[in-house]
Motif scaffolding. Structure first.
Motif, short mmCIF file in Angstrom:
data_model
loop_
_atom_site.label_atom_id
_atom_site.label_comp_id
_atom_site.label_asym_id
_atom_site.label_seq_id
_atom_site.Cartn_x
_atom_site.Cartn_y
_atom_site.Cartn_z
N LEU A 8 0.85 -1.19 0.00
CA LEU A 8 0.00 0.00 0.00
C LEU A 8 0.88 1.24 0.00
O LEU A 8 1.95 1.25 0.63
CB LEU A 8 -0.90 0.03 1.24
CG LEU A 8 -1.99 -1.03 1.41
CD1 LEU A 8 -2.64 -0.88 2.78
CD2 LEU A 8 -3.02 -0.92 0.31
N LEU A 9 0.46 2.27 -0.70
CA LEU A 9 1.10 3.57 -0.55
C LEU A 9 0.56 4.21 0.72
O LEU A 9 -0.56 3.89 1.15
CB LEU A 9 0.78 4.45 -1.76
CG LEU A 9 1.27 3.94 -3.13
CD1 LEU A 9 0.78 4.86 -4.24
CD2 LEU A 9 2.78 3.83 -3.15
N PRO A 10 1.32 5.08 1.35
CA PRO A 10 0.82 5.72 2.59
C PRO A 10 -0.50 6.44 2.35
O PRO A 10 -0.66 7.17 1.37
CB PRO A 10 1.95 6.71 2.93
CG PRO A 10 3.17 6.17 2.26
CD PRO A 10 2.67 5.54 1.00
N PHE A 11 -1.46 6.21 3.23
CA PHE A 11 -2.75 6.89 3.14
C PHE A 11 -2.59 8.35 3.54
O PHE A 11 -1.89 8.68 4.49
CB PHE A 11 -3.77 6.22 4.06
CG PHE A 11 -4.38 4.96 3.49
CD1 PHE A 11 -3.78 4.28 2.43
CD2 PHE A 11 -5.54 4.44 4.03
CE1 PHE A 11 -4.34 3.12 1.91
CE2 PHE A 11 -6.12 3.29 3.51
CZ PHE A 11 -5.52 2.63 2.45
N LYS A 12 -3.29 9.22 2.82
CA LYS A 12 -3.21 10.65 3.07
C LYS A 12 -4.29 11.07 4.07
O LYS A 12 -5.47 10.74 3.89
CB LYS A 12 -3.35 11.43 1.75
CG LYS A 12 -2.25 11.08 0.74
CD LYS A 12 -2.40 11.90 -0.51
CE LYS A 12 -1.34 11.50 -1.55
NZ LYS A 12 0.03 11.68 -1.06
N GLU A 13 -3.90 11.82 5.08
CA GLU A 13 -4.83 12.23 6.13
C GLU A 13 -5.98 13.08 5.60
O GLU A 13 -7.10 13.01 6.11
CB GLU A 13 -4.08 13.01 7.22
CG GLU A 13 -3.15 12.17 8.09
CD GLU A 13 -3.90 11.31 9.11
OE1 GLU A 13 -5.14 11.43 9.19
OE2 GLU A 13 -3.24 10.54 9.81
N GLY A 14 -5.70 13.89 4.57
CA GLY A 14 -6.74 14.78 4.05
C GLY A 14 -7.97 14.05 3.58
O GLY A 14 -9.08 14.61 3.59
N SER A 15 -7.79 12.80 3.15
CA SER A 15 -8.91 12.01 2.65
C SER A 15 -9.98 11.80 3.71
O SER A 15 -11.17 11.61 3.39
CB SER A 15 -8.41 10.65 2.16
OG SER A 15 -7.40 10.78 1.19
N PHE A 16 -9.58 11.84 4.97
CA PHE A 16 -10.50 11.50 6.07
C PHE A 16 -11.19 12.72 6.67
O PHE A 16 -12.01 12.59 7.56
CB PHE A 16 -9.73 10.73 7.15
CG PHE A 16 -9.20 9.42 6.64
CD1 PHE A 16 -9.96 8.26 6.71
CD2 PHE A 16 -7.95 9.35 6.04
CE1 PHE A 16 -9.49 7.06 6.23
CE2 PHE A 16 -7.46 8.14 5.54
CZ PHE A 16 -8.24 6.99 5.63
N LYS A 17 -10.84 13.92 6.18
CA LYS A 17 -11.48 15.14 6.67
C LYS A 17 -12.98 15.10 6.43
O LYS A 17 -13.77 15.67 7.19
CB LYS A 17 -10.87 16.37 5.99
CG LYS A 17 -9.41 16.63 6.30
CD LYS A 17 -9.21 16.98 7.77
CE LYS A 17 -7.74 17.31 8.04
NZ LYS A 17 -7.50 17.54 9.49
N ILE A 18 -13.38 14.41 5.34
CA ILE A 18 -14.80 14.33 4.99
C ILE A 18 -15.59 13.70 6.14
O ILE A 18 -16.67 14.17 6.50
CB ILE A 18 -14.97 13.53 3.69
CG1 ILE A 18 -14.20 14.19 2.55
CG2 ILE A 18 -16.44 13.38 3.32
CD1 ILE A 18 -14.01 13.31 1.33
#
Length: 244
Positions: free
Chosen positions: A162-172
Motif C-alpha cells: 500500500l502507498l501511505p494513506f493521506k490524512e486529508g482524505s479523512f477530513k470528509i
C-alpha cells in the motif's frame, strides 16, 4: 487482446449513444432531480457491469451487508482502473467518486461523472484540493456517499503493498461524523495493468469492512485516521490473498 478491443468498442459506443440520453436525463432532472440522479446511476452501473462481463472478471464479494443505508465515506486501496467499475457497480445509494483532475477533460465520460456527483481533485493545488473536500462534505450532508482512494494514485508496487494513506482524505468523515467503510481489493491489477494492454480473465476479491464512526474511536486514533485504516485494509488484503 480481444477482450481489450471489445471493451474499447463497447465504451466508445456507450458514450456515443449517451449523447441523446444526456438530453433525456436533463429533461427528467428539470421535473425531478432525484429521479434523474438514480436513473443516471442505474444506467452507468449497467454499463460498468457489461464491461466487467466482457472482461471476464469473476468476483468474490464479502461483507456488502456491512454498508449502512446512509451516506458514508468509502475508502479503499487502488491498483487498477477497474477498481472503480468493480465498486461503483455495487453502490445502492448515490455515490460520488473523487477522481484526478485530468478525468474532467475526457468528453462525455466527464459529463456522466458530473451527473453522478463525482469530484475532480487537483493533486498539485492544495487550495483547490481543499475546495474539493469541502464540496464532498456538502454532498455527505445532502445524503450522497463519497468514495476516495487515500493512496492518492494507483499503486503499481507489489500486490500486497500500500502507498501511505493521506490524512486529508479523512477530513470528509471528521467534519460530517459519517461512517467510514473500508473497501479492500485483491488481484485487480491482474485484470489489466499487470499485462497492459491485454485484459485478462481474473478472479478478484472485494471485502467491505464494518463501518467505523470516528466519534467511537479514542482521541489518539481520531488524530491519525489514515494509518488506522491503512492497517485495516493491509490486514484484510493479506487475509484474502488465500481466496484469490
Amino acid at each position: 487482446m480481444i477482450r481489450f478491443i471489445c471493451v474499447a468498442i463497447f465504451l466508445v459506443v456507450f458514450l456515443i449513444l449517451s449523447i441523446p440520453v444526456f438530453f433525456v436525463e436533463w429533461l427528467i432532472g428539470k421535473k425531478n432531480r432525484e429521479t434523474r440522479d438514480f436513473s443516471s446511476l442505474r444506467i452507468v452501473q449497467w454499463g460498468f457491469r457489461c464491461i466487467l462481463r466482457i472482461a471476464g472478471v469473476e468476483t468474490t464479494v464479502i461483507g456488502l451487508e456491512n454498508v449502512p443505508d446512509e451516506p458514508v465515506l468509502f475508502i479503499g486501496n487502488h491498483r487498477s482502473y477497474f477498481d472503480i467499475l468493480l465498486t461503483y457497480s455495487r453502490c445502492k445509494r448515490l455515490t460520488g467518486y473523487v477522481a484526478k483532475k485530468e478525468m474532467e477533460k475526457i468528453p462525455l465520460l466527464s459529463t456522466w461523472m458530473k451527473y453522478l456527483y463525482c469530484l475532480f481533485l487537483d493533486r498539485h493545488d492544495p487550495k483547490q484540493g481543499m475546495k474539493t473536500i469541502l464540496t464532498a462534505i456538502d454532498y455527505i450532508k445532502r445524503g450522497i456517499s463519497i468514495c476516495i482512494f487515500p493512496e492518492g494514485t494507483r499503486n503499481s508496487g507489489e500486490e500486497l503493498s500500500l502507498l501511505p494513506f493521506k490524512e486529508g482524505s479523512f477530513k470528509i468523515a471528521e467534519k460530517t461524523g459519517c461512517a467510514i467503510v473500508p473497501i479492500s481489493l485483491n488481484n485487480t491489477a491482474e485484470m489489466f495493468e499487470a499485462h497492459f494492454p491485454k485484459i485478462k480473465k481474473t478472479h478478484v476479491v472485494i471485502e467491505y469492512g464494518a463501518p467505523v464512526y470516528p466519534k467511537d474511536l479514542d482521541k489518539e486514533t481520531r488524530k491519525h485516521l489514515a494509518p488506522y485504516f491503512e492497517q485495516i485494509i493491509k490486514e484484510t488484503i493479506q487475509k484474502n490473498v488465500e481466496i484469490v
